[in-house]
Design a protein around this motif. Structure first.
Motif, PDB file in Angstrom:
ATOM      1  N   ILE A   8      14.342   0.774  -9.370  1.00 32.45           N
ATOM      2  CA  ILE A   8      14.696   1.194  -8.016  1.00 32.45           C
ATOM      3  C   ILE A   8      15.850   0.363  -7.457  1.00 32.45           C
ATOM      4  CG2 ILE A   8      13.072  -0.319  -6.794  1.00 32.45           C
ATOM      5  CD1 ILE A   8      13.740   3.379  -5.947  1.00 32.45           C
ATOM      6  N   GLY A   9      15.927  -0.896  -7.862  1.00 21.81           N
ATOM      7  CA  GLY A   9      16.990  -1.766  -7.374  1.00 21.81           C
ATOM      8  C   GLY A   9      18.351  -1.472  -7.973  1.00 21.81           C
ATOM      9  N   GLU A  10      18.394  -0.611  -8.989  1.00 22.32           N
ATOM     10  CA  GLU A  10      19.663  -0.254  -9.629  1.00 22.32           C
ATOM     11  C   GLU A  10      20.251   1.042  -9.078  1.00 22.32           C
ATOM     12  OE1 GLU A  10      19.533  -0.493 -13.931  1.00 22.32           O
ATOM     13  OE2 GLU A  10      17.701  -1.670 -13.815  1.00 22.32           O
ATOM     14  N   ILE A  11      19.530   1.688  -8.172  1.00 27.37           N
ATOM     15  CA  ILE A  11      20.017   2.949  -7.605  1.00 27.37           C
ATOM     16  C   ILE A  11      20.990   2.659  -6.466  1.00 27.37           C
ATOM     17  CG2 ILE A  11      19.321   5.028  -6.347  1.00 27.37           C
ATOM     18  CD1 ILE A  11      16.680   4.942  -7.901  1.00 27.37           C
ATOM     19  N   THR A  12      22.145   3.279  -6.529  1.00 26.08           N
ATOM     20  CA  THR A  12      23.190   3.030  -5.523  1.00 26.08           C
ATOM     21  C   THR A  12      23.262   4.100  -4.440  1.00 26.08           C
ATOM     22  OG1 THR A  12      24.813   4.146  -6.946  1.00 26.08           O
ATOM     23  CG2 THR A  12      24.594   1.757  -7.184  1.00 26.08           C
ATOM     24  N   GLN A  13      22.651   5.265  -4.677  1.00 25.14           N
ATOM     25  CA  GLN A  13      22.699   6.335  -3.695  1.00 25.14           C
ATOM     26  C   GLN A  13      21.739   6.053  -2.539  1.00 25.14           C
ATOM     27  OE1 GLN A  13      22.295   6.605  -7.058  1.00 25.14           O
ATOM     28  NE2 GLN A  13      22.694   8.703  -7.747  1.00 25.14           N
ATOM     29  N   PRO A  14      21.921   6.733  -1.397  1.00 28.23           N
ATOM     30  CA  PRO A  14      20.986   6.594  -0.277  1.00 28.23           C
ATOM     31  C   PRO A  14      19.568   7.001  -0.693  1.00 28.23           C
ATOM     32  CG  PRO A  14      22.983   7.715   0.426  1.00 28.23           C
ATOM     33  CD  PRO A  14      23.052   7.632  -1.068  1.00 28.23           C
ATOM     34  N   ILE A  15      18.585   6.248  -0.192  1.00 31.34           N
ATOM     35  CA  ILE A  15      17.180   6.528  -0.528  1.00 31.34           C
ATOM     36  C   ILE A  15      16.357   6.593   0.753  1.00 31.34           C
ATOM     37  CG2 ILE A  15      15.174   5.881  -1.899  1.00 31.34           C
ATOM     38  CD1 ILE A  15      16.981   4.023  -3.518  1.00 31.34           C
ATOM     39  N   LEU A  16      15.559   7.640   0.878  1.00 34.94           N
ATOM     40  CA  LEU A  16      14.609   7.788   1.983  1.00 34.94           C
ATOM     41  C   LEU A  16      13.203   7.624   1.422  1.00 34.94           C
ATOM     42  CD1 LEU A  16      13.770   8.562   4.884  1.00 34.94           C
ATOM     43  CD2 LEU A  16      13.914  10.971   4.182  1.00 34.94           C
ATOM     44  N   PHE A  17      12.436   6.676   1.975  1.00 28.41           N
ATOM     45  CA  PHE A  17      11.064   6.420   1.552  1.00 28.41           C
ATOM     46  C   PHE A  17      10.115   7.006   2.597  1.00 28.41           C
ATOM     47  CE2 PHE A  17      13.683   3.213  -0.377  1.00 28.41           C
ATOM     48  CZ  PHE A  17      13.119   2.957  -1.636  1.00 28.41           C
ATOM     49  N   LEU A  18       9.245   7.922   2.188  1.00 29.59           N
ATOM     50  CA  LEU A  18       8.268   8.545   3.074  1.00 29.59           C
ATOM     51  C   LEU A  18       6.872   8.094   2.636  1.00 29.59           C
ATOM     52  CD1 LEU A  18       9.754  12.168   3.018  1.00 29.59           C
ATOM     53  CD2 LEU A  18      10.158  10.392   4.747  1.00 29.59           C
ATOM     54  N   SER A  19       6.193   7.361   3.504  1.00 25.33           N
ATOM     55  CA  SER A  19       4.916   6.755   3.120  1.00 25.33           C
ATOM     56  C   SER A  19       3.767   7.203   4.021  1.00 25.33           C
ATOM     57  CB  SER A  19       5.041   5.226   3.173  1.00 25.33           C
ATOM     58  OG  SER A  19       3.815   4.593   2.863  1.00 25.33           O
ATOM     59  N   GLY A  20       2.746   7.823   3.422  1.00 27.06           N
ATOM     60  CA  GLY A  20       1.526   8.177   4.146  1.00 27.06           C
ATOM     61  C   GLY A  20       0.567   6.998   4.131  1.00 27.06           C
ATOM     62  N   LEU A  21       0.242   6.465   5.291  1.00 27.87           N
ATOM     63  CA  LEU A  21      -0.558   5.241   5.353  1.00 27.87           C
ATOM     64  C   LEU A  21      -2.027   5.453   5.025  1.00 27.87           C
ATOM     65  CD1 LEU A  21       0.994   3.420   8.449  1.00 27.87           C
ATOM     66  CD2 LEU A  21       1.568   3.234   6.022  1.00 27.87           C
ATOM     67  N   GLN A  22      -2.471   6.698   4.938  1.00 31.59           N
ATOM     68  CA  GLN A  22      -3.856   6.980   4.555  1.00 31.59           C
ATOM     69  C   GLN A  22      -3.936   7.461   3.104  1.00 31.59           C
ATOM     70  OE1 GLN A  22      -6.296   6.145   6.688  1.00 31.59           O
ATOM     71  NE2 GLN A  22      -4.615   5.497   8.026  1.00 31.59           N
TER      72      GLN A  22
END
Length: 317
Positions: free
Chosen positions: A228-242
């Motif tokens: 994941i640290g090698e990706i240069t493009q924009p990244i959106l993280f969507l996290s469901g807390l449940q």
């Protein structure tokens, strides 16, 4: 007494060894679940049932495996973003159609849904190496189409699909404009200890404190945390807390690793989101979050061209 204890220890040890041998032998059946219990491998519905405009697409992976996909368009000449969607583990692409129907309407986009090998109508048997090739075949197909804006291809992966999408995005910085990850795990190595706690002593990711002596036997590690640290493009993280399957801290770890090198990372939490229904639990905020991400990172080409024209006019003055 000593002999009794020895027999007991040997017996327990034998059971543990036998159990681990079974886990190693059948790990693909644990990692990949193309068929939901009680259902068939075939698609229960097609996009036509939901009155969606779609095309059946047949591809060949680089090793010759025949793959099936649906390319669903908002309307014939839609030049909006095209989402390359990689699904969760269990079931097939037909089980995601209701979500995709809303996605197309809310985001004004096209969606390409790939059936991994062994899933849906695709041939073959799933494996990390094979699915990675399948994802590349899907992206190559999209990149060659003349009826979409190929500069606006966005990879969207949920759970297992996030691991697939991360690898593809890293390998194709010139073809993928942005990446969206939802409820994705750090690695299968880490998930082994979540699903089967006794395994955490023998299998684990880079942050594991155990001896990790069985890591070399895992054929599908899907170690997203390591790429994941090698990706240069924009990244959106969507996290469901449940999330009841992937602990939410997995997404937090992925974000932290990515954001350390990539300033184009956004992390959004949805308090009531579970593993499969974050898109539903998140409601209007879920879709607005993605829409804003698109506006900021994959804008329409007309907007970019207009901006260039304005700049040229100002310089001429």
């Amino acid at each position: 007494m000593v002999s009794y204890v020895s027999v007991l220890l040997y017996g327990v040890g034998g059971i543990v060894v036998a159990g681990m041998a079974l886990l190693v032998a059948f790990q693909e059946k644990l990692v990949y679940v193309p068929v939901l219990p009680g259902l068939t491998k075939s698609y229960p519905i097609t996009p036509a049932r939901l009155r969606l405009m779609y095309e059946d697409v047949w591809l060949r992976s680089s090793d010759g495996v025949r793959l099936h996909a649906w390319f669903i368009k908002l309307f014939p000449e839609c030049r909006g973003p095209t989402i390359l969607f990689f699904q969760e583990n269990a079931g097939n692409i037909a089980h995601r159609l209701e979500m995709v129907r809303i996605m197309i309407q809310r985001l004004q986009c096209n969606v390409f849904m790939l059936s991994y090998r062994g899933y849906g109508a695709s041939d073959g048997y799933p494996s990390q190496h094979g699915i990675t090739m399948d994802a590349q075949a899907a992206l190559d197909h999209l990149s060659q189409r003349i009826d979409i804006d190929t500069s606006r291809i966005v990879v969207f992966g949920r759970s297992l699909g996030g691991a697939v999408g991360a690898v593809l995005t890293k390998n194709n910085p010139d073809k993928v404009a942005a990446l969206i990850l939802e409820n994705t795990f750090t690695s299968i190595l880490d998930m082994a200890g979540v699903l089967l706690p006794f395994l955490k002593w023998f299998i684990g990711g880079s942050g594991s404190k155990g001896p990790r002596i069985l890591n070399c036997l895992v054929r599908s590690p899907w170690s997203t945390i390591d790429i994941i640290g090698e990706i240069t493009q924009p990244i959106l993280f969507l996290s469901g807390l449940q999330d009841e399957m992937v602990p939410p801290f997995h997404m937090q770890m992925l974000y932290a690793k990515a954001a350390a090198r990539n300033r184009q990372c956004i992390f959004v939490e949805f308090p009531t989101g579970m593993h499969m229904d974050t898109w539903l639990a998140g409601g209007d905020n879920y879709w607005k979050t993605i829409q804003l991400f698109f506006e900021q990172n994959v804008p329409e080409q007309t907007e970019i061209q207009s901006s260039h024209n304005d700049n040229d006019s100002e310089e001429a003055r």
